[in-house]
Design a protein around this motif. Structure first.
Motif, PDB file in Angstrom:
ATOM      1  N   VAL A  63     -37.115 -23.908  -6.816  1.00  0.00           N
ATOM      2  CA  VAL A  63     -36.053 -23.381  -5.958  1.00  0.00           C
ATOM      3  C   VAL A  63     -35.201 -24.563  -5.507  1.00  0.00           C
ATOM      4  CG1 VAL A  63     -35.516 -22.166  -3.827  1.00  0.00           C
ATOM      5  CG2 VAL A  63     -37.522 -21.509  -5.165  1.00  0.00           C
ATOM      6  N   GLY A  64     -33.920 -24.464  -5.770  1.00  0.00           N
ATOM      7  CA  GLY A  64     -33.014 -25.552  -5.411  1.00  0.00           C
ATOM      8  C   GLY A  64     -31.590 -25.074  -5.322  1.00  0.00           C
ATOM      9  N   ALA A  94     -25.590 -24.437  -0.873  1.00  0.00           N
ATOM     10  CA  ALA A  94     -25.848 -25.441  -1.910  1.00  0.00           C
ATOM     11  C   ALA A  94     -26.075 -26.818  -1.272  1.00  0.00           C
ATOM     12  CB  ALA A  94     -24.704 -25.486  -2.907  1.00  0.00           C
ATOM     13  N   VAL A  95     -25.263 -27.169  -0.277  1.00  0.00           N
ATOM     14  CA  VAL A  95     -25.457 -28.434   0.430  1.00  0.00           C
ATOM     15  C   VAL A  95     -26.800 -28.427   1.161  1.00  0.00           C
ATOM     16  CG1 VAL A  95     -24.596 -29.854   2.351  1.00  0.00           C
ATOM     17  CG2 VAL A  95     -23.007 -28.939   0.654  1.00  0.00           C
ATOM     18  N   LEU A 107     -30.291 -29.336   9.718  1.00  0.00           N
ATOM     19  CA  LEU A 107     -29.865 -28.789   8.426  1.00  0.00           C
ATOM     20  C   LEU A 107     -29.018 -27.528   8.607  1.00  0.00           C
ATOM     21  CD1 LEU A 107     -33.115 -29.244   6.301  1.00  0.00           C
ATOM     22  CD2 LEU A 107     -30.957 -30.477   6.035  1.00  0.00           C
ATOM     23  N   ILE A 108     -29.484 -26.634   9.459  1.00  0.00           N
ATOM     24  CA  ILE A 108     -28.737 -25.390   9.656  1.00  0.00           C
ATOM     25  C   ILE A 108     -27.479 -25.661  10.474  1.00  0.00           C
ATOM     26  CG2 ILE A 108     -28.850 -23.069  10.657  1.00  0.00           C
ATOM     27  CD1 ILE A 108     -31.692 -22.923   9.619  1.00  0.00           C
ATOM     28  N   GLY A 109     -27.502 -26.684  11.322  1.00  0.00           N
ATOM     29  CA  GLY A 109     -26.285 -27.101  12.005  1.00  0.00           C
ATOM     30  C   GLY A 109     -25.232 -27.580  11.012  1.00  0.00           C
ATOM     31  N   ILE A 110     -25.660 -28.326   9.993  1.00  0.00           N
ATOM     32  CA  ILE A 110     -24.732 -28.748   8.936  1.00  0.00           C
ATOM     33  C   ILE A 110     -24.192 -27.530   8.196  1.00  0.00           C
ATOM     34  CG2 ILE A 110     -24.617 -29.954   6.710  1.00  0.00           C
ATOM     35  CD1 ILE A 110     -26.591 -32.015   7.954  1.00  0.00           C
ATOM     36  N   HIS A 111     -25.069 -26.574   7.920  1.00  0.00           N
ATOM     37  CA  HIS A 111     -24.647 -25.316   7.275  1.00  0.00           C
ATOM     38  C   HIS A 111     -23.585 -24.621   8.123  1.00  0.00           C
ATOM     39  CE1 HIS A 111     -25.109 -20.911   6.846  1.00  0.00           C
ATOM     40  NE2 HIS A 111     -25.163 -21.183   5.555  1.00  0.00           N
TER      41      HIS A 111
END
Length: 162
Positions: free
Chosen positions: A54-55, A82-83, A110-114
């Protein structure tokens, strides 16, 4: 117990489908801003647990599905997920050894970046949020990370997904 291997991939797809359903369930107006990013949470888990299966490709398909479900600009969720998947796969060895609360902190980032990527695209459209409330889902997602982690880990072990 059910044999895993290539046949266990249905567990990944079923969890992503469940996350997509949770992402579009109608909520009261006062809860909408705090809705966790279910797809992102599930994707982060599978990228950490099975980085060889998974990627980014799975993230692109999940993102396109979310763009269609949410009625967002085609590519908004695709690019953001994707990021997220790329960062998760790059960090998976470190994330595995962190404590649960350290993982929650990384999931928040990570979800903040999303969320920032999605907000950036929405600002380009002229429909972005005027306050920092758009980051609230990152907080609720980080708080739900232990539940998601233990639930998906239990499913992965029960169905021997490897």
């Amino acid at each position: 117990m059910v044999e895993g291997g290539a046949h266990g991939y249905w567990v990944v797809l079923a969890s992503l489908f469940t996350a997509a359903v949770l992402a579009v369930i109608p909520l009261p107006a006062w809860l909408v801003w705090g809705r966790p990013e279910w797809i992102a949470l599930v994707l982060v888990y599978w990228c950490i647990a099975l980085p060889h299966r998974v990627g980014v490709v799975v993230a692109v398909f999940a993102g396109m599905a979310m763009d269609l479900l949410e009625g967002a600009v085609l590519g908004q969720n695709t690019f953001a997920l994707a990021v997220l998947a790329l960062l998760s796969v790059a960090l998976y060895q470190r994330l595995r050894v962190f404590s649960l609360w350290q993982q929650s902190g990384i999931v928040f980032l990570l979800i903040g970046i999303h969320q920032l990527i999605c907000q950036w695209v929405q600002n380009l459209e002229g429909v972005g949020a005027r306050s920092l409330l758009f980051l609230l889902p990152a907080l609720t997602s980080a708080l739900l990370w232990p539940l998601v982690l233990h639930t998906l880990r239990g499913l992965r072990r029960h169905y021997r997904v490897a």
